[in-house]
Design a protein around this motif. Structure first.
Motif: not given
Length: 212
Positions: A111-112, A116-120, A130-135, A140-144
Motif C-alpha cells: 500500500s501507499s 510512506e511509513a519510514s518517512m517518520v 501532502k506535497a512532502e509525503r507524495e515526494a 521510495r519507489m525510485n530507490e526501490f
C-alpha cells in the motif's frame, strides 16, 4: 384351404418401399445440433503465471522497473513496482519479478502507507505536507530497485540462519551457492525483507528479515 392373394397394386407398392434406398440421415449416422466452432473448442484454463502485458492505464500513477540477474545466472529478470489508484497517498503498489521467459515468479502487493511509513525517521519537524509525503513516496519507489538492495552471494559467510523465514535446507543451499542473488526491500517502518530464488524449491523464498 384357399390361399389369400394380395391385390397386384398393393403388392407392387410394398416391393417398391422395401427396395428404396435409406435416407441421407440414416446412412450418415445421427445428426448433431448446430454448434458454433468457437463453442466446440475446449475452454483453455486461465494462465496465472504468465506476465500480463503492461498497458498505459489511467489509474497508473507511477511505475519503476529494472532488469537484474536473479533466478538465472545468465538471463536477467524484470523487477517492477507499479502504483495504481486515485492518489499517491491512497493507492496500491504491485511488486512483481518476471523471469526471462515471461513467467511471473514473484508477486506482492504494497500500500501507499507501506511505502510512506519510514518517512517518520527522516522528518525534522512535526507533521508533513501532502506535497512532502507524495515526494517521499516517489523517492521510495525510485530507490526501490537500487543496486545496493541486491547482494551476491545472497547469504554471506557471516550470516546467521533466522528460524521462521525459510526452512534450514533451503537456507543452507543458498549459502552453498556463491552465484545466488538476494534482494532486500522495506515494507512499512521496519519490516525489512530478503528474498532469493531457491533452486531447491524452484521458487522465490524469503530467507531473512531485518528491523522489527
Amino acid at each position: 384351404m384357399h390361399s389369400y392373394r394380395l391385390p397386384s397394386a398393393l403388392l407392387l407398392a410394398l416391393l417398391a418401399a422395401c427396395s428404396a434406398p435409406q435416407s441421407d440421415q440414416t446412412a450418415s449416422g445421427p445428426t448433431t445440433r448446430g454448434v458454433d466452432s468457437a463453442d466446440a473448442r475446449p475452454v483453455e484454463p486461465m494462465d496465472t503465471t504468465s506476465a500480463s502485458v503492461a498497458n498505459a492505464q489511467s489509474d497508473t500513477l507511477k511505475a519503476v522497473r529494472t532488469r537484474h540477474l536473479f533466478s538465472s545466472p545468465t538471463a536477467p529478470d524484470l523487477f517492477q513496482l507499479v502504483l495504481r489508484g486515485d492518489s499517491l497517498l491512497s493507492s496500491e503498489a504491485t511488486f512483481t519479478i518476471t523471469a526471462a521467459d515471461g513467467t511471473v515468479i514473484f508477486r506482492e502487493t504494497l500500500s501507499s502507507a507501506d511505502l510512506e511509513a519510514s518517512m517518520v525517521y527522516q522528518m525534522t519537524k512535526p507533521g508533513a505536507t501532502k506535497a512532502e509525503r507524495e515526494a517521499y513516496v516517489r523517492r521510495r519507489m525510485n530507490e526501490f530497485f537500487a543496486d545496493k538492495n541486491f547482494r551476491k552471494p545472497a547469504v554471506g559467510s557471516t550470516d546467521i540462519y533466522q528460524p521462521g523465514t525459510v526452512d534450514r535446507a533451503v537456507w543452507d543451499d543458498l549459502r552453498r551457492r556463491p552465484d545466488a542473488v538476494g534482494f532486500s526491500y522495506l515494507v512499512g517502518k521496519e519490516d525489512g525483507r530478503r528474498i532469493a530464488w531457491s533452486t531447491l524449491r524452484k521458487q522465490v523464498v524469503r530467507y531473512g528479515s531485518t528491523g522489527g
